[in-house]
Design an enzyme around this catalytic site. Structure first.
Site, PDB file in Angstrom:
ATOM      1  N   GLY A  47       0.840  -1.188   0.000  1.00 41.88           N
ATOM      2  CA  GLY A  47       0.000   0.000   0.000  1.00 41.88           C
ATOM      3  C   GLY A  47       0.872   1.233   0.000  1.00 41.88           C
ATOM      4  O   GLY A  47       2.095   1.160   0.169  1.00 41.88           O
ATOM      5  N   GLN A  52       3.198   9.930   1.703  1.00 36.68           N
ATOM      6  CA  GLN A  52       4.488   9.274   1.543  1.00 36.68           C
ATOM      7  C   GLN A  52       5.234   9.753   0.302  1.00 36.68           C
ATOM      8  O   GLN A  52       6.452   9.616   0.226  1.00 36.68           O
ATOM      9  CB  GLN A  52       4.329   7.756   1.484  1.00 36.68           C
ATOM     10  CG  GLN A  52       3.919   7.143   2.800  1.00 36.68           C
ATOM     11  CD  GLN A  52       3.813   5.654   2.677  1.00 36.68           C
ATOM     12  OE1 GLN A  52       2.762   5.129   2.312  1.00 36.68           O
ATOM     13  NE2 GLN A  52       4.911   4.959   2.979  1.00 36.68           N
ATOM     14  N   CYS A 100       7.411  -0.752   6.026  1.00 33.26           N
ATOM     15  CA  CYS A 100       6.892   0.488   5.447  1.00 33.26           C
ATOM     16  C   CYS A 100       7.906   1.034   4.460  1.00 33.26           C
ATOM     17  O   CYS A 100       9.112   1.029   4.739  1.00 33.26           O
ATOM     18  CB  CYS A 100       6.637   1.501   6.573  1.00 33.26           C
ATOM     19  SG  CYS A 100       5.939   3.064   6.010  1.00 33.26           S
ATOM     20  N   LEU A 101       7.416   1.525   3.348  1.00 38.00           N
ATOM     21  CA  LEU A 101       8.304   2.108   2.347  1.00 38.00           C
ATOM     22  C   LEU A 101       8.987   3.365   2.865  1.00 38.00           C
ATOM     23  O   LEU A 101      10.044   3.741   2.371  1.00 38.00           O
ATOM     24  CB  LEU A 101       7.527   2.404   1.058  1.00 38.00           C
ATOM     25  CG  LEU A 101       6.898   1.176   0.392  1.00 38.00           C
ATOM     26  CD1 LEU A 101       6.100   1.592  -0.845  1.00 38.00           C
ATOM     27  CD2 LEU A 101       7.942   0.134   0.044  1.00 38.00           C
ATOM     28  N   HIS A 142      -2.686   0.522   8.565  1.00 36.19           N
ATOM     29  CA  HIS A 142      -1.325   1.037   8.385  1.00 36.19           C
ATOM     30  C   HIS A 142      -1.323   2.234   7.437  1.00 36.19           C
ATOM     31  O   HIS A 142      -0.744   3.282   7.745  1.00 36.19           O
ATOM     32  CB  HIS A 142      -0.422  -0.084   7.843  1.00 36.19           C
ATOM     33  CG  HIS A 142       0.961   0.362   7.524  1.00 36.19           C
ATOM     34  ND1 HIS A 142       2.044   0.004   8.287  1.00 36.19           N
ATOM     35  CD2 HIS A 142       1.451   1.135   6.515  1.00 36.19           C
ATOM     36  CE1 HIS A 142       3.136   0.549   7.763  1.00 36.19           C
ATOM     37  NE2 HIS A 142       2.801   1.231   6.689  1.00 36.19           N
ATOM     38  N   GLU A 143      -1.962   2.081   6.294  1.00 33.95           N
ATOM     39  CA  GLU A 143      -1.953   3.168   5.302  1.00 33.95           C
ATOM     40  C   GLU A 143      -2.715   4.392   5.808  1.00 33.95           C
ATOM     41  O   GLU A 143      -2.262   5.528   5.620  1.00 33.95           O
ATOM     42  CB  GLU A 143      -2.517   2.691   3.960  1.00 33.95           C
ATOM     43  CG  GLU A 143      -1.699   1.606   3.288  1.00 33.95           C
ATOM     44  CD  GLU A 143      -0.213   1.927   3.169  1.00 33.95           C
ATOM     45  OE1 GLU A 143       0.156   3.107   3.022  1.00 33.95           O
ATOM     46  OE2 GLU A 143       0.592   0.985   3.233  1.00 33.95           O
ATOM     47  N   HIS A 146      -0.924   6.874   8.027  1.00 37.48           N
ATOM     48  CA  HIS A 146      -0.114   7.890   7.348  1.00 37.48           C
ATOM     49  C   HIS A 146      -0.891   9.193   7.156  1.00 37.48           C
ATOM     50  O   HIS A 146      -0.303  10.273   7.143  1.00 37.48           O
ATOM     51  CB  HIS A 146       0.361   7.388   5.977  1.00 37.48           C
ATOM     52  CG  HIS A 146       1.494   6.422   6.046  1.00 37.48           C
ATOM     53  ND1 HIS A 146       2.761   6.771   6.460  1.00 37.48           N
ATOM     54  CD2 HIS A 146       1.554   5.101   5.733  1.00 37.48           C
ATOM     55  CE1 HIS A 146       3.555   5.717   6.396  1.00 37.48           C
ATOM     56  NE2 HIS A 146       2.845   4.689   5.964  1.00 37.48           N
TER      57      HIS A 146
END
Length: 172
Positions: A47, A52, A100-101, A142-143, A146
């Site tokens: 995701g 981000q 996480c990216l 999680h997404e 952000h």
């Protein structure tokens, strides 16, 4: 479209609350979402949230079929979710390893709601209303974190539950 640079933990934008999307069906929104999918695919993400990649808007994308970063999870349908609202169902929590990216190379054990209802819109303004569980619920939580300036390490109960992927999962 374009693979964009992913902001890393420490960038001030990642700690801000994102702004709601006011207009749907715009060329700018379509380009942003296409870039988000290209970026997520290039980095093998499950995701991605607009903040981000430096865009402070309440937009997340997610989807998992076969992903080398998450080889043993159930599929999650490819979704664009705009202006999401999350409602936990019950009090059941589940610990799971997250990456996480924006926090590359690390994983942490995070407790998330096991069952979840989420609502919002797709990029065309069509309503979305789903009840999900397991990994699908984890990815959405999680997404959407952000969008509120929360990175998963901020949810760790114990810093000893954070480590480098190659140490935690040498066979991954």
């Amino acid at each position: 479209m374009t693979v964009r640079r992913v902001l890393k933990m420490g960038d001030p934008l990642l700690y801000q609350k994102a702004e709601p999307v006011q207009q749907f069906n715009t060329p700018e929104l379509e380009i942003l979402i296409a870039d988000m999918f290209d970026t997520m695919a290039e980095l093998s993400g499950a995701g991605l949230a607009a903040p981000q990649i430096g865009v402070s808007q309440r937009i997340v994308i997610f989807g998992v079929e076969a992903n080398p970063r998450y080889p043993h999870v159930e599929p999650v349908p490819t979704t664009v979710l705009v202006n999401p609202v999350l409602t936990p169902i019950g009090n059941d929590m589940e610990d799971g390893w997250e990456g996480c990216l924006s926090v590359p190379g690390l994983r942490g054990l995070v407790a998330r709601h096991l069952n979840l209802r989420y609502t919002g819109f797709d990029q065309h303004g069509k309503p979305i209303d789903r009840t999900v569980s397991g990994f699908h619920a984890r990815v959405v939580q999680h997404e959407c974190d952000h969008l509120d300036g929360v990175l998963y390490p901020m949810r760790l109960r114990d810093i000893r539950l954070l480590g480098f992927e190659e140490s935690l999962f040498p066979d991954l």
